[in-house]
Design a protein around this motif. Structure first.
Motif, PDB file in Angstrom:
ATOM      1  N   GLU A  75       0.829  -1.207   0.000  1.00 56.00           N
ATOM      2  CA  GLU A  75       0.000   0.000   0.000  1.00 56.00           C
ATOM      3  C   GLU A  75       0.863   1.256   0.000  1.00 56.00           C
ATOM      4  OE1 GLU A  75      -3.357   2.419  -0.007  1.00 56.00           O
ATOM      5  OE2 GLU A  75      -3.142   0.300  -0.487  1.00 56.00           O
ATOM      6  N   VAL A  76       1.909   1.270   0.790  1.00 55.45           N
ATOM      7  CA  VAL A  76       2.797   2.435   0.880  1.00 55.45           C
ATOM      8  C   VAL A  76       3.527   2.665  -0.440  1.00 55.45           C
ATOM      9  CG1 VAL A  76       4.895   3.302   2.014  1.00 55.45           C
ATOM     10  CG2 VAL A  76       3.056   2.300   3.384  1.00 55.45           C
ATOM     11  N   ARG A  78       2.398   2.102  -3.421  1.00 57.76           N
ATOM     12  CA  ARG A  78       1.485   2.469  -4.509  1.00 57.76           C
ATOM     13  C   ARG A  78       1.495   3.971  -4.746  1.00 57.76           C
ATOM     14  NH1 ARG A  78      -4.126  -0.508  -3.283  1.00 57.76           N
ATOM     15  NH2 ARG A  78      -4.435  -0.458  -5.510  1.00 57.76           N
ATOM     16  N   GLU A  79       1.064   4.341  -5.920  1.00 56.07           N
ATOM     17  CA  GLU A  79       0.926   5.768  -6.215  1.00 56.07           C
ATOM     18  C   GLU A  79      -0.185   6.345  -5.335  1.00 56.07           C
ATOM     19  OE1 GLU A  79       0.383   6.396 -10.384  1.00 56.07           O
ATOM     20  OE2 GLU A  79       1.980   4.994 -10.901  1.00 56.07           O
ATOM     21  N   ALA A  80      -0.029   7.612  -4.987  1.00 58.43           N
ATOM     22  CA  ALA A  80      -0.949   8.255  -4.036  1.00 58.43           C
ATOM     23  C   ALA A  80      -2.412   8.172  -4.475  1.00 58.43           C
ATOM     24  CB  ALA A  80      -0.539   9.708  -3.827  1.00 58.43           C
ATOM     25  N   THR A  82      -3.933   5.880  -6.080  1.00 61.98           N
ATOM     26  CA  THR A  82      -4.494   4.520  -6.050  1.00 61.98           C
ATOM     27  C   THR A  82      -4.535   3.936  -4.640  1.00 61.98           C
ATOM     28  OG1 THR A  82      -2.344   3.506  -6.474  1.00 61.98           O
ATOM     29  CG2 THR A  82      -3.723   4.027  -8.397  1.00 61.98           C
ATOM     30  N   ARG A  83      -4.200   4.719  -3.631  1.00 64.11           N
ATOM     31  CA  ARG A  83      -4.183   4.221  -2.255  1.00 64.11           C
ATOM     32  C   ARG A  83      -5.592   4.085  -1.689  1.00 64.11           C
ATOM     33  NH1 ARG A  83       0.941   7.358  -0.065  1.00 64.11           N
ATOM     34  NH2 ARG A  83       2.497   6.091  -1.128  1.00 64.11           N
ATOM     35  N   SER A 169      -4.360  -7.511  -4.273  1.00 68.00           N
ATOM     36  CA  SER A 169      -4.245  -6.127  -3.789  1.00 68.00           C
ATOM     37  C   SER A 169      -4.015  -6.126  -2.278  1.00 68.00           C
ATOM     38  CB  SER A 169      -5.529  -5.369  -4.106  1.00 68.00           C
ATOM     39  OG  SER A 169      -6.584  -5.876  -3.306  1.00 68.00           O
TER      40      SER A 169
END
Length: 178
Positions: A75-76, A78-80, A82-83, A169
């Motif tokens: 999660e960290v 990932r692009e902002a 898509t969080r 995911s």
């Protein structure tokens, strides 16, 4: 005349309530457990056994922590945009509950069947016997480590989550942990 009528109405209503108060007050001062069982509630509490502490095994805990850590790291990274959002967290909590409840229902449907007590598969017979024992001794449910009894099942789910983790995911991983 209106005030007199109203005061008279309230006075009669008040007098009716006064007759009822001693009955209610007497009922409120009695210990209901003494009335129902004839046993003093204080001594009955001393007889009660404490609840058995619930815990998971080290392997199960490690697998769940690894899956959670993987979800957080993924999660960290990932692009902002898509969080996860608060809505995603709500989805994870709701779906985790439904997922867990569904599988526990399926477990009950299968292991509570009387014919599984005579199963030719030793594990099914053993689990069905243990599972159905709670019908004959319901208090035992509070005196055993039931969380520890499902270590194999939880370890299997967490292990599968780790094996399939590359293709899932962070939300899916957290649902498996939930």
């Amino acid at each position: 005349p209106f005030a007199t009528h109203r005061e008279g109405f309230q006075a009669s209503k008040y007098q009716t309530n006064i007759a009822f108060v001693p009955t209610v007050r007497a009922a409120m001062t009695q210990d209901i457990s003494k009335v129902l069982t004839g046993v003093d509630a204080v001594s009955a509490k001393k007889v009660r056994q404490e609840l058995y502490p619930q815990s998971m095994g080290k392997l199960t805990t490690s697998l769940l922590l690894a899956l959670t850590l993987w979800a957080v790291v993924q999660e960290v990274m990932r692009e902002a945009e898509t969080r996860m959002t608060l809505m995603t967290v709500g989805y994870i909590l709701a779906f985790s509950y439904i997922y867990c409840d569904y599988w526990l229902w399926m477990l009950h449907c299968f292991l509570d069947r009387k014919e599984n007590l005579q199963s030719r598969i030793p594990d099914v017979k053993e689990f069905a016997t243990k599972f159905q024992d709670h019908h004959d001794h319901p208090a035992k449910v509070l005196q055993e480590n039931h969380l520890g009894e499902i270590d194999d099942l939880v370890s299997g789910v967490a292990g599968m989550g780790l094996l399939m983790g590359y293709w899932t995911s962070p939300a899916t991983k957290l649902i498996m942990v939930g």
